[in-house]
Design a protein around this motif. Structure first.
Motif: not given
Length: 176
Positions: A22-34
């Protein structure tokens, strides 16, 4: 009676887990190209060989025990003149006797407005002569707090004459 302390312990652990989520929030997925812009020679080199350094000739990437330090600019596109969004700072060591594996320790330090100050921590064995190399993302800070995931590296441009290499890095992370 013996099961009551066990049940209480499990309830306590579950309560801590739920509270932390609850303190950290919802787990997210991020994809990126660098795109890592790697310069291994000249006055503005961004990768230097620390051990086994040769005064003349190419760097000894395949020599066991060679240690390198890097501070590569990371751009949002392939072109070296595209906007810089981060720096790749760290070390890598040729750690296999046959020279085929490098151990990579890199911090991606974001400098762009969207992720400024956030970091991703990369660590792992990288089979340096494979077309695509995969390493673990073992942590992060800021917008990528508690990140975990993986990154793939693929050398997509190599110009020996000017000591310039472009490495495409595809990242998939889970974070809070």
């Amino acid at each position: 009676m013996a099961s009551n302390p066990i049940k209480l312990s499990l309830i306590f652990i579950l309560t801590i887990f739920i509270t932390s989520e609850a303190e950290l929030g919802q787990l997210k997925e991020t994809n990126m190209t660098l795109y890592f812009q790697d310069w291994s020679g000249g006055p503005n080199a961004t990768v230097l060989q620390i051990t086994g350094h040769q005064d003349h000739g190419p760097l000894s990437f395949a020599k066991f025990g060679s240690v390198f330090v890097t501070d590569d600019p990371i751009t949002e596109a392939f072109d070296k003149n595209s906007p810089e969004i981060a720096r790749a700072q760290g070390i890598y060591v040729t750690s296999a006797l046959d020279g085929k594996i490098s151990h990579v320790l890199i911090s991606i330090i974001f400098t762009n407005e969207e992720h400024n100050g956030s970091t991703l921590e990369i660590q792992g064995a990288s089979p340096q002569f494979e077309r695509v190399r995969e390493v673990a993302i073992v942590g992060g800070t800021g917008k990528f707090r508690l990140a975990r995931g993986y990154a793939t590296f693929e050398t997509i441009h190599f110009d020996l004459a000017i000591h310039h290499v472009v490495i495409q890095c595809n990242i998939t992370i889970l974070h809070y």
